[in-house]
Each structure stands twice: as structure tokens, then as C-alpha cells.
Design a protein around this motif. Sequence first.
Motif, short mmCIF file in Angstrom:
data_model
loop_
_atom_site.label_atom_id
_atom_site.label_comp_id
_atom_site.label_asym_id
_atom_site.label_seq_id
_atom_site.Cartn_x
_atom_site.Cartn_y
_atom_site.Cartn_z
N HIS A 152 0.79 -1.23 0.00
CA HIS A 152 0.00 0.00 0.00
C HIS A 152 0.82 1.28 0.00
O HIS A 152 0.28 2.36 -0.24
CB HIS A 152 -0.91 0.01 1.22
CG HIS A 152 -0.16 -0.01 2.52
ND1 HIS A 152 0.41 -1.16 3.02
CD2 HIS A 152 0.17 0.98 3.37
CE1 HIS A 152 1.01 -0.87 4.15
NE2 HIS A 152 0.90 0.42 4.38
N LYS A 153 2.13 1.18 0.26
CA LYS A 153 2.86 2.42 0.56
C LYS A 153 3.13 3.30 -0.66
O LYS A 153 2.98 4.52 -0.60
CB LYS A 153 4.18 2.10 1.27
CG LYS A 153 3.93 1.53 2.66
CD LYS A 153 5.21 1.40 3.45
CE LYS A 153 4.91 0.88 4.85
NZ LYS A 153 6.14 0.82 5.67
N TYR A 154 3.57 2.69 -1.76
CA TYR A 154 3.94 3.51 -2.92
C TYR A 154 2.76 4.31 -3.45
O TYR A 154 2.92 5.42 -3.94
CB TYR A 154 4.49 2.63 -4.05
CG TYR A 154 5.75 1.89 -3.68
CD1 TYR A 154 6.93 2.59 -3.44
CD2 TYR A 154 5.76 0.51 -3.57
CE1 TYR A 154 8.09 1.91 -3.10
CE2 TYR A 154 6.92 -0.17 -3.23
CZ TYR A 154 8.08 0.53 -3.00
OH TYR A 154 9.22 -0.14 -2.66
N LYS A 156 0.10 5.42 -1.78
CA LYS A 156 -0.67 6.17 -0.79
C LYS A 156 -0.58 7.69 -0.94
O LYS A 156 -1.59 8.38 -0.79
CB LYS A 156 -0.23 5.74 0.61
CG LYS A 156 -1.08 6.29 1.74
CD LYS A 156 -0.79 5.56 3.02
CE LYS A 156 -1.64 6.05 4.17
NZ LYS A 156 -1.26 7.39 4.64
N PRO A 157 0.61 8.25 -1.23
CA PRO A 157 0.69 9.72 -1.29
C PRO A 157 -0.32 10.37 -2.24
O PRO A 157 -0.95 11.36 -1.87
CB PRO A 157 2.14 9.97 -1.75
CG PRO A 157 2.90 8.82 -1.16
CD PRO A 157 1.96 7.64 -1.31
N SER A 182 2.06 3.95 -9.66
CA SER A 182 3.23 4.13 -8.80
C SER A 182 3.66 2.80 -8.17
O SER A 182 4.84 2.54 -8.00
CB SER A 182 2.93 5.12 -7.67
OG SER A 182 2.70 6.40 -8.19
#
Lengths: 240, 240
Positions: A152-154, A156-157, A182
Amino acid sequence: MTYCVGLLLNEGMVLLSDTRTNAGLDNISTYRKMFTFETPGERVIAIMTAGSLSVTQTTIARLTEAIEHGDENSSIMHAPSMLRVAEIVGNMLGQVTHEVRGKMQRQETGVSASLILAGQRADGAMRLFLIYPQGNFIEATAETPYLQIGEHKYGKPILDRVIRPETTLADAEKAVLLSMDSTLRSNLSVGMPLDLVVIENDALQISRARRIEAEDPSFQKMSQAWSEALRNAFQTIASV
Amino acid sequence: MTYCVGLLLNEGMVLLSDTRTNAGLDNISTYRKMFTFETPGERVIAIMTAGSLSVTQTTIARLTEAIEHGDENSSIMHAPSMLRVAEIVGNMLGQVTHEVRGKMQRQETGVSASLILAGQRADGAMRLFLIYPQGNFIEATAETPYLQIGEHKYGKPILDRVIRPETTLADAEKAVLLSMDSTLRSNLSVGMPLDLVVIENDALQISRARRIEAEDPSFQKMSQAWSEALRNAFQTIASV
């Protein structure tokens, strides 16, 4: 690995999943992770899966079987509320996880899986849940209108910056595809094709479902345009 | 947690670290994670740290002690090459990790730490290494001109899109700060203030070192401008 994201917006729900599964880097396959169930006009449900394929496949298969038996306590298509649907799905996931772990424990290999559940019943509100491996769950709200499972991290922004309950469905589709873009760039174990599902508020059926293949020209164009736009945005920022 | 990033560019090296350490969410402190060593005109070395504070502090303290004794085999300021510096730092990290783990093993608590090492000696090239907890290391190259330790995922997409060996130092400073900005927004265990160090090629000394506090107006302005630019970029992209 996997990346799935679900948005709960005023206009409807937008769901996107990838399709890559892998057992090690040398054993890669394509499996659908988006499952939809509908009785148009009465209820619509979508489930996205992340984690051990043996757990998620068995969970979905048993949920599907239970629908045929048609019992309020075990069928997600007969349950009287979306909360009850989340409980049925959570209980099934927790039980299957427990069973599979039992088989695995002598190998000291862990298994786990999590799900995103989206749905609406006639006279009910749209609801979006994230179900944990143990079967407990959390629900999206106006403050946190999106849920993710897997890598999920990439991605999220972009969601943090763009997604609000009032975001239009067109913008929301764009946002989840850029969020996926991303992720695809940064984690090889997330892969095309993609499954995109849109459930408009009160439609009580799948409004749009679309598979986006790797060679899809509009997705490729969007991906390139986003890279270009990011680089241009970077150039407009003054140095510190 | 931590986020540190180092860039190896034609014009020089750019290093950025945060300062937050935590033992649980209810025990948060500020510690420097950027350590510089220089004999101007002869050599310049910077080390950034991530991981268990007891390991990284002891490692830096012993490296500093060894410099005073001035032995080619143990002092990073007397070693004949940057490769040898990386070996000394790697061996020290591996040894300290092993010692601290020995103390921890009855508690079944793991410790680990990793480092980024940047430096240049007179008549040598700039070199940038990532040192793993076991003491082995990898080196940045033209194909992969940046290295990260700690919470690396949120800040990676901007680096992938912007950083090339020919990127200017001004753009590079902007890129690492934006990379940190994305990380700060998404992971509470990464926190201000920041330490930014620039080592220009062949300068053989720290060219610029700057601490950026939470209330730094230019950083805040950049952060807001980037959010704005991302939202604008998003609006320019055609839907799929």
C-alpha cells in the motif's frame, strides 16, 4: 504480493485490484482478485483479496457455496445488512486462515490474507470494509474514505492528496489508476492486468467493470502523462 | 523508524536524514543520524544511520575512538581507500550487531541497523555505500544513483522519476526534501528536524551542512507548493 484499493465517495465506490500472484520470484501467475456478487436492484457486493492464494480462494469458494444454500446466517446475498455481510466474510476468512495455518505450522510457514469488502443493500448505505486475517474488520469513513490491502505504501501519497468524499467518480478512477501505476513501477510482485469496478451510489448493481490489460493504450498514455506532469511539477517548485 | 537517503551525482553527493527515534509510539526522541568526518583537502566522510539506536550509537562511538588511535586497519580517517572505509564500517557494524544481539537473545528481541556511507579521498572518486546489519555492503552506481535506509517506500517514486547522475545539486536537494516530505506525511515515526549535507565532487570537505527545523518557513512553503503542484498535475491528466 498484491495491491488493492477501494474508495468510498459520495457518488459511489471505486475498486481497483492487480492480478499478480507469486510463490517466490520464479513462480508468477495471474489470478483474479476482484469478485463481484449482485442481485440488481436489491444488493451489490464486491470483494478484493490479498495474501495467500490458498486462503483467499478457499474463502471465496466457501462464500459462493454458502450463497447457494441461501441461509441468512451464512449467505452474503441473504444477510440482512452490510455489517452482517462483513461479519460473515470475516468469520469465513478467520476460519479458513486458522485451518490452513494448522496445516502449515509444522513447516513454520505463515499464511495470512486480508480482504476489502464493498457493498450496498436496498435501503442501506454504501459500506466499505477492510477485513483482517483474524476476521475482525474496520470500515471506511468520511475522514478516511479509502482502504488498501497489500503493497500500500507507494500508492498512498497520491490518494492522501486527492481523495475526499466529494471527489468525482471520474477523478477517483484516475486517482486509483495513478496510485496503482506508482505501485507497479516500484514493486515487481504487483502486475497487470488490472480489474476496475465502479458501484454508483444507490445503483444496487455493478455500474462499470473493466479489465485493463498491460498493452492498454489509454493506461500507458496516462502513465506517461503522469510521469511528465510530475517532472514538470518538480520543475515549478522553488528550491529550499 | 527512520528515513535516510543519499545521492551519488556527477556534481557531488547529497545526503538527507531525519532525526526521530522511538521505542514504541509513546517514547519518541530526537537523535542525530548524520555523522560527518573530514580532513579538508584530504578526505571527507559522512555516515547516516537507521535501526536500533544502541547499535548505531555504539558503532559510531567505536569508529570515532578508532580514529584517535590512528591505525590504517581500523581508522576510517587513515584507511587507504573508500572501499577500505566501507569494510571497516561494515565490520564494526556487524560486530556491534552481533554483540547486542547476544544480550538480547533471551528476550527474543531482535536488533538490527543499517548505514549509508558517503565519502571521497584525495585522488579517489566519490563513493556511496549501503551497509547491511551483517556488515556486507552494496554501492551506488550510475544506473542506481541513490540509496535509502529505513522507511524507503513513500519517498521512492519521486527519486525514480527525477534523479539521474547528471541531475544538478540544486535539483537533487529539492528532490530529497520532497522525498522526505512524502515520507513525513505518511509515517509518524519519521520526524523533523532534518539534516542535509552536500559534498561537492573533489571538494574533499563538507560543502554545505544544514539542519532544517520543523518550523522552517522555506521547507513548509516547498511542502505546500508540492501538494499544490501535484494536485494541479493530477488535473492535467486525461482520464482513462
